[in-house]
Write a protein that holds these residues in place. Structure first.
Motif, PDB file in Angstrom:
ATOM      1  N   LEU A  47       0.509   8.054  -3.588  1.00 23.01           N
ATOM      2  CA  LEU A  47      -0.630   7.657  -4.403  1.00 23.01           C
ATOM      3  C   LEU A  47      -1.149   8.841  -5.222  1.00 23.01           C
ATOM      4  O   LEU A  47      -1.536   8.687  -6.388  1.00 23.01           O
ATOM      5  N   LYS A  48      -1.129  10.019  -4.635  1.00 22.33           N
ATOM      6  CA  LYS A  48      -1.549  11.226  -5.353  1.00 22.33           C
ATOM      7  C   LYS A  48      -0.638  11.488  -6.540  1.00 22.33           C
ATOM      8  O   LYS A  48      -1.104  11.855  -7.632  1.00 22.33           O
ATOM      9  N   TYR A 106      -2.910  -0.731  -8.679  1.00 31.00           N
ATOM     10  CA  TYR A 106      -3.743  -0.313  -7.528  1.00 31.00           C
ATOM     11  C   TYR A 106      -5.154  -0.027  -8.028  1.00 31.00           C
ATOM     12  O   TYR A 106      -5.326   0.470  -9.150  1.00 31.00           O
ATOM     13  N   PRO A 131       0.829  -1.212   0.000  1.00 24.50           N
ATOM     14  CA  PRO A 131       0.000   0.000   0.000  1.00 24.50           C
ATOM     15  C   PRO A 131       0.861   1.259   0.000  1.00 24.50           C
ATOM     16  O   PRO A 131       1.886   1.334   0.676  1.00 24.50           O
ATOM     17  N   PRO A 138       1.684   5.359   0.579  1.00 23.90           N
ATOM     18  CA  PRO A 138       1.279   6.530   1.374  1.00 23.90           C
ATOM     19  C   PRO A 138       0.427   7.447   0.498  1.00 23.90           C
ATOM     20  O   PRO A 138       0.558   7.468  -0.726  1.00 23.90           O
ATOM     21  N   GLU A 139      -0.431   8.225   1.115  1.00 26.92           N
ATOM     22  CA  GLU A 139      -1.366   9.058   0.364  1.00 26.92           C
ATOM     23  C   GLU A 139      -0.650  10.017  -0.586  1.00 26.92           C
ATOM     24  O   GLU A 139      -1.092  10.231  -1.719  1.00 26.92           O
ATOM     25  N   ALA A 140       0.455  10.604  -0.143  1.00 25.71           N
ATOM     26  CA  ALA A 140       1.180  11.547  -1.001  1.00 25.71           C
ATOM     27  C   ALA A 140       1.721  10.846  -2.252  1.00 25.71           C
ATOM     28  O   ALA A 140       1.663  11.398  -3.355  1.00 25.71           O
ATOM     29  N   ARG A 187      -1.510   9.083  -9.292  1.00 22.51           N
ATOM     30  CA  ARG A 187      -2.740   9.477  -9.973  1.00 22.51           C
ATOM     31  C   ARG A 187      -2.472  10.606 -10.972  1.00 22.51           C
ATOM     32  O   ARG A 187      -3.028  10.619 -12.075  1.00 22.51           O
ATOM     33  N   GLU A 199      -7.084   2.306  -7.451  1.00 16.91           N
ATOM     34  CA  GLU A 199      -7.307   3.733  -7.713  1.00 16.91           C
ATOM     35  C   GLU A 199      -6.698   4.187  -9.029  1.00 16.91           C
ATOM     36  O   GLU A 199      -6.897   5.311  -9.462  1.00 16.91           O
TER      37      GLU A 199
END
Length: 265
Positions: free
Chosen positions: A240-241, A262, A234, A236-238, A244, A264
């Motif tokens: 993953l951003k 992933y 998984p 980290p949010e940063a 994207r 997303e």
């Protein structure tokens, strides 16, 4: 890089981003990508990088293709740096316990020894020496051990060793070379001086991801996916951003392998 089948292509090598036993000393597939010609999600033909060294200023999109698994575009052409084969090669093997083998490899990797591969499994440590005949012979005298069949590196690269054949769920853990033992149930095999740990285990994905993170690395379910647990560590949010944003720029309609890495993406 591994082929795994006769139909393997250079585009597949780049997209998979996998490296063979020489990775720890010679670099990864990404390090050998000079440029690519890419078809993006809007049907545009894009050119990144070039055909010679030192040709990139700014963000190196061409190397971003290494390991992207076809999620960012279709690789139409790739320029790859190549090197000559070494003049001499020799494989040595000796029996050592795990802590001693780990120390031995780390110690040798810090020295000017022509080491181009390491493998530890089931109480045996294999080392490959590549370079000039004089350099290889001098290293052999220092390292000791018995001369072994060099075919083991091909079998390791292509995962035809018995260890890989009996594994139902095979995990690939990328860790700092000096990281301690993975300490999880299952059979282990170590490459790249300790930086790559293969783990044949039915342990829950969450526990393997957590252990890899604690050790300073990440884990990937390489084989045996049941469609229920995640394959990749998984993000980290940063991070993953950022993924994207890149995906949106190159594949705005999510045409290429959506959800491959992933959900997303």
């Amino acid at each position: 890089p591994p082929r795994f089948a006769d139909g393997a292509t250079i585009g597949g090598v780049v997209a998979a981003g996998l490296s063979g036993p020489r990775r720890a000393t010679s670099g990864s597939v990404r390090d050998f990508v000079l440029g690519v010609r890419l078809l993006d999600g809007a049907g545009n033909e894009l050119h990144f990088g070039g055909q010679v060294m030192k040709n990139v200023a700014g963000y190196d999109v061409s190397r971003l293709m290494a390991g992207s698994l076809g999620t960012l575009g279709v690789i139409l052409e790739a320029s790859i740096k190549v090197l000559p084969r070494p003049a001499a090669e020799l494989t040595l093997v000796q029996e050592l316990d795990p802590p001693t083998a780990a120390r031995r490899v780390l110690d040798q990797m810090r020295k000017p020894i022509p080491l181009s591969g390491s493998l530890y499994h089931d109480g045996q440590l294999w080392l490959r020496l590549c370079g000039s005949p004089q350099g290889v012979e001098a290293a052999r005298a220092k390292l000791g051990g018995e001369v072994a069949d060099s075919a083991i590196w091909r079998d390791l690269r292509e995962q035809t060793l018995p260890y890989f054949q009996q594994a139902n769920r095979l995990w690939r853990l990328s860790l700092p070379a000096a990281a301690p033992a993975v300490d999880l149930p299952g059979q282990q095999l170590t490459e790249w001086g300790g930086a790559l740990r293969w783990l044949a285990s039915d342990a829950p994905a969450a526990s393997i991801f957590a252990r890899a993170k604690t050790l300073g690395g990440h884990a990937t379910l390489f084989r045996g996916h049941d469609g229920k647990e995640p394959v990749f560590q998984p993000l980290p949010e940063a991070m993953l951003k950022l993924h994207r944003t890149v995906k949106q720029a190159l594949d705005p309609h999510s045409l290429f392998n959506p959800g491959r890495m992933y959900p997303e993406l």
